[in-house]
Scaffold this motif. Structure first.
Motif, short mmCIF file in Angstrom:
data_model
loop_
_atom_site.label_atom_id
_atom_site.label_comp_id
_atom_site.label_asym_id
_atom_site.label_seq_id
_atom_site.Cartn_x
_atom_site.Cartn_y
_atom_site.Cartn_z
N LYS A 125 -1.50 -39.93 -22.95
CA LYS A 125 -1.83 -40.82 -22.48
C LYS A 125 -0.96 -42.36 -22.63
CE LYS A 125 -4.50 -39.08 -18.92
NZ LYS A 125 -5.29 -39.85 -18.19
N ALA A 126 -2.15 -42.32 -24.97
CA ALA A 126 -1.44 -43.84 -24.36
C ALA A 126 0.31 -43.73 -25.04
CB ALA A 126 -1.78 -43.40 -26.02
N LEU A 127 1.14 -42.25 -25.58
CA LEU A 127 2.67 -42.92 -25.75
C LEU A 127 3.40 -42.90 -24.50
CD1 LEU A 127 3.01 -39.78 -28.37
CD2 LEU A 127 3.01 -42.28 -28.78
N VAL A 128 3.11 -42.00 -22.81
CA VAL A 128 3.05 -42.68 -22.03
C VAL A 128 3.48 -44.35 -22.09
CG1 VAL A 128 3.22 -41.90 -19.62
CG2 VAL A 128 3.42 -40.44 -21.14
N ARG A 129 2.16 -44.45 -22.04
CA ARG A 129 1.85 -46.48 -21.95
C ARG A 129 2.27 -46.74 -22.56
NH1 ARG A 129 -4.19 -44.47 -21.79
NH2 ARG A 129 -4.03 -44.35 -19.57
N GLN A 130 2.68 -47.01 -23.70
CA GLN A 130 3.74 -47.28 -24.60
C GLN A 130 5.56 -47.55 -24.52
OE1 GLN A 130 3.31 -46.52 -28.61
NE2 GLN A 130 5.45 -47.63 -29.36
N ALA A 131 5.56 -46.35 -23.52
CA ALA A 131 7.02 -46.02 -23.52
C ALA A 131 7.03 -47.20 -22.13
CB ALA A 131 6.89 -44.33 -23.10
N ALA A 132 6.41 -46.73 -20.78
CA ALA A 132 6.30 -47.75 -20.01
C ALA A 132 6.81 -49.15 -19.97
CB ALA A 132 5.43 -47.40 -18.58
N ALA A 133 5.62 -49.67 -21.65
CA ALA A 133 5.58 -51.34 -21.77
C ALA A 133 6.92 -51.15 -22.43
CB ALA A 133 4.34 -50.92 -22.40
N GLU A 134 7.65 -50.22 -23.20
CA GLU A 134 8.86 -51.00 -23.69
C GLU A 134 10.32 -50.61 -22.91
OE1 GLU A 134 8.61 -48.55 -27.51
OE2 GLU A 134 7.21 -49.79 -28.47
N CYS A 135 9.92 -50.15 -21.60
CA CYS A 135 11.09 -48.80 -20.75
C CYS A 135 12.19 -50.28 -20.49
CB CYS A 135 10.28 -48.77 -19.96
SG CYS A 135 12.00 -48.42 -19.11
N GLY A 136 12.95 -50.28 -20.91
CA GLY A 136 13.56 -52.05 -21.20
C GLY A 136 14.42 -52.20 -18.88
N ALA A 137 14.44 -51.18 -18.62
CA ALA A 137 14.93 -51.79 -16.94
C ALA A 137 13.70 -51.52 -15.91
CB ALA A 137 15.46 -50.35 -16.80
N ASP A 138 12.46 -51.28 -16.53
CA ASP A 138 10.86 -51.40 -16.30
C ASP A 138 10.93 -49.99 -15.34
OD1 ASP A 138 9.74 -53.41 -17.34
OD2 ASP A 138 10.36 -54.24 -15.91
N ALA A 139 11.27 -49.17 -15.11
CA ALA A 139 11.74 -48.11 -14.43
C ALA A 139 10.85 -46.99 -14.37
CB ALA A 139 12.94 -46.69 -14.84
N ILE A 140 9.89 -46.81 -15.43
CA ILE A 140 8.80 -46.49 -16.11
C ILE A 140 7.37 -46.74 -15.06
CG2 ILE A 140 7.05 -44.44 -17.34
CD1 ILE A 140 9.28 -45.27 -19.19
N THR A 141 6.26 -45.27 -13.93
CA THR A 141 6.04 -46.20 -13.61
C THR A 141 4.47 -45.31 -13.28
OG1 THR A 141 7.16 -46.71 -11.28
CG2 THR A 141 4.27 -46.87 -10.83
N ASP A 195 18.96 -45.00 -21.83
CA ASP A 195 18.75 -45.78 -23.53
C ASP A 195 17.50 -44.23 -24.15
OD1 ASP A 195 16.09 -45.73 -22.97
OD2 ASP A 195 16.23 -48.01 -22.85
N ARG A 196 17.25 -43.98 -23.81
CA ARG A 196 16.45 -42.85 -24.20
C ARG A 196 15.08 -42.72 -24.81
NH1 ARG A 196 20.86 -38.27 -26.10
NH2 ARG A 196 22.25 -38.86 -24.43
N ASN A 197 14.87 -44.67 -25.07
CA ASN A 197 14.16 -45.13 -25.67
C ASN A 197 12.78 -43.54 -25.42
OD1 ASN A 197 11.75 -46.87 -27.77
ND2 ASN A 197 11.30 -47.63 -25.72
N CYS A 198 12.08 -43.67 -24.25
CA CYS A 198 11.37 -43.05 -23.65
C CYS A 198 11.28 -41.07 -24.13
CB CYS A 198 11.04 -42.70 -22.38
SG CYS A 198 12.12 -42.15 -21.27
N ASN A 199 12.28 -40.97 -23.94
CA ASN A 199 11.94 -39.44 -24.80
C ASN A 199 12.27 -39.28 -26.32
OD1 ASN A 199 14.78 -39.78 -23.27
ND2 ASN A 199 13.83 -38.44 -21.93
N ASP A 200 12.45 -40.73 -27.11
CA ASP A 200 11.93 -40.32 -28.49
C ASP A 200 11.34 -40.55 -28.65
OD1 ASP A 200 15.05 -40.20 -28.93
OD2 ASP A 200 15.14 -42.14 -29.14
#
Length: 63
Positions: free
Chosen positions: A44-60, A12-17
């Motif tokens: 790091k804060a942005l990466v944590r936010q991307a993981a928290a917002e990932c709809g598929a819970d695909a970011i670890t 969905d490209r949310n993390c990319n955006d």
């Protein structure tokens, strides 16, 4: 910090955006990938936010 993206990625490209310095969209596979490892302190804060917002819970994240 080390980040991985699982096969659950929906592309969905949310993390990319949110953090294009770390996440890159693979047009061929239609999923996101990690561009840099380890993650720099200032992102790091942005990466944590991307993981928290990932709809598929695909970011670890491993601290």
């Amino acid at each position: 910090m080390k980040v991985t993206i699982s096969k659950q990625c929906m592309g969905d490209r949310n993390c990319n955006d949110l953090c294009p310095e770390v996440f890159k969209y693979d047009e061929d596979k239609l999923v996101s990938t990690i561009q840099i490892d380890p993650i720099p302190e200032h992102l790091k804060a942005l990466v944590r936010q991307a993981a928290a917002e990932c709809g598929a819970d695909a970011i670890t994240i491993e601290e």
